[in-house]
Design a protein around this motif. Structure first.
Motif, PDB file in Angstrom:
ATOM      1  N   ALA A  51      35.442  31.389  37.922  1.00 41.89           N
ATOM      2  CA  ALA A  51      35.737  32.616  37.171  1.00 41.89           C
ATOM      3  C   ALA A  51      35.632  32.415  35.663  1.00 41.89           C
ATOM      4  N   ALA A  52      35.749  31.161  35.201  1.00 38.50           N
ATOM      5  CA  ALA A  52      35.705  30.864  33.766  1.00 38.50           C
ATOM      6  C   ALA A  52      34.316  30.441  33.282  1.00 38.50           C
ATOM      7  N   ARG A  53      33.359  30.324  34.181  1.00 36.01           N
ATOM      8  CA  ARG A  53      32.018  29.868  33.829  1.00 36.01           C
ATOM      9  C   ARG A  53      30.998  30.949  34.169  1.00 36.01           C
ATOM     10  N   TYR A  54      29.999  31.064  33.294  1.00 34.34           N
ATOM     11  CA  TYR A  54      28.921  32.021  33.529  1.00 34.34           C
ATOM     12  C   TYR A  54      27.947  31.492  34.584  1.00 34.34           C
ATOM     13  N   PRO A  55      27.161  32.395  35.217  1.00 39.49           N
ATOM     14  CA  PRO A  55      26.123  31.936  36.147  1.00 39.49           C
ATOM     15  C   PRO A  55      25.128  31.029  35.397  1.00 39.49           C
ATOM     16  N   ALA A  56      24.558  30.024  36.023  1.00 36.51           N
ATOM     17  CA  ALA A  56      24.548  29.782  37.447  1.00 36.51           C
ATOM     18  C   ALA A  56      25.729  28.940  37.904  1.00 36.51           C
ATOM     19  N   GLY A  57      26.514  28.411  36.980  1.00 35.05           N
ATOM     20  CA  GLY A  57      27.627  27.553  37.366  1.00 35.05           C
ATOM     21  C   GLY A  57      28.884  28.279  37.765  1.00 35.05           C
ATOM     22  N   GLY A  58      28.927  29.589  37.577  1.00 34.50           N
ATOM     23  CA  GLY A  58      30.134  30.334  37.904  1.00 34.50           C
ATOM     24  C   GLY A  58      29.839  31.806  38.088  1.00 34.50           C
ATOM     25  N   ARG A  59      30.896  32.612  37.992  1.00 31.66           N
ATOM     26  CA  ARG A  59      30.723  34.052  38.203  1.00 31.66           C
ATOM     27  C   ARG A  59      31.375  34.903  37.119  1.00 31.66           C
ATOM     28  N   ARG A  60      31.592  34.313  35.938  1.00 28.76           N
ATOM     29  CA  ARG A  60      32.160  35.077  34.834  1.00 28.76           C
ATOM     30  C   ARG A  60      31.174  36.161  34.394  1.00 28.76           C
ATOM     31  N   SER A  61      31.709  37.341  34.194  1.00 34.26           N
ATOM     32  CA  SER A  61      30.904  38.470  33.723  1.00 34.26           C
ATOM     33  C   SER A  61      30.739  38.373  32.212  1.00 34.26           C
ATOM     34  N   TYR A  62      29.547  38.706  31.713  1.00 33.77           N
ATOM     35  CA  TYR A  62      29.281  38.583  30.285  1.00 33.77           C
ATOM     36  C   TYR A  62      29.855  39.780  29.524  1.00 33.77           C
ATOM     37  N   GLY A  63      30.748  39.501  28.607  1.00 29.70           N
ATOM     38  CA  GLY A  63      31.356  40.532  27.767  1.00 29.70           C
ATOM     39  C   GLY A  63      32.287  39.880  26.779  1.00 29.70           C
ATOM     40  N   PRO A  64      31.782  38.928  25.957  1.00 31.85           N
ATOM     41  CA  PRO A  64      32.671  38.068  25.177  1.00 31.85           C
ATOM     42  C   PRO A  64      33.414  38.719  24.022  1.00 31.85           C
TER      43      PRO A  64
END
Length: 197
Positions: A51-64
């Motif tokens: 949840a804390a990592r962006y794809p491809a290593g995770g599934r965090r949604s982009y919206g920083p």
């Protein structure tokens, strides 16, 4: 914002749950990391890391939003700088500590001592009847974290206790809470104003 303004510290947020939306929101607002409660298993820890990592290593949604002002706008920069700590505070978390510490991408574990005391059979936080079992649990947690090469951290009610835990081998320690700090400062000011020593 207040933590960032000091220029010497990074805000770490104890989120309400390991849900991806909750973790993502804290990180998007600029937290340098999250402490995730009620981690009972390696699977729980892996979900928090994802949840804390962006794809491809995770599934965090982009919206920083705010966070890109401090960390940088690219997912790789964010993934490199964000910490994920799993709270060890339940019987399940304690039983699975070695597996939790071995989760790839997990930066450390954080002991919630009140709940951990209850988890080892205490009737209330700091129950003296389970002090030995509690201390053994802390040793188990510290050892598992050290063996995995990750941080071991713990919350403490006082600076003196934090110093003790650091001397025992914890990587870092938190001290009290904002309400306790405010109460102590207000009491000290009142005592000074009354001329009491």
């Amino acid at each position: 914002m207040a933590v960032d303004a000091g220029g010497r510290s990074v805000g770490i947020v104890r989120v309400a749950s390991g849900e991806p939306a909750v973790i993502g929101r804290a990180l998007d607002f600029g937290a340098g990391g999250v402490i995730v409660p009620l981690v009972d298993s390696a699977e729980d820890a892996a979900r928090a890391v994802s949840a804390a990592r962006y794809p491809a290593g995770g599934r965090r949604s982009y919206g920083p939003m705010r966070s890109m002002l401090r960390i940088g706008p690219t997912p790789a920069e964010a993934d490199e700088s964000v910490l994920v700590l799993a709270m060890i505070e339940t019987p399940g978390g304690l039983a699975a500590i070695e597996e939790i510490c071995a989760v790839p991408g997990l930066d450390g574990v954080y002991v919630g001592p009140s709940d951990l005391c209850l988890a080892v059979g205490g009737r209330f936080p700091n129950d003296p009847e389970v002090a030995g079992v509690f201390e053994a649990a802390l040793e188990t947690i510290r050892t598992a974290a050290a063996n995995a090469g990750i941080a071991a951290s713990i919350h403490n009610p006082t600076g003196e206790q934090a110093a003790r835990r650091l001397a025992e081998g914890f990587t870092f320690a938190t001290v009290a809470a904002d309400l306790a700090h405010l109460e102590q400062a207000a009491a000290a000011h009142l005592k000074a104003a009354r001329g009491e020593s």
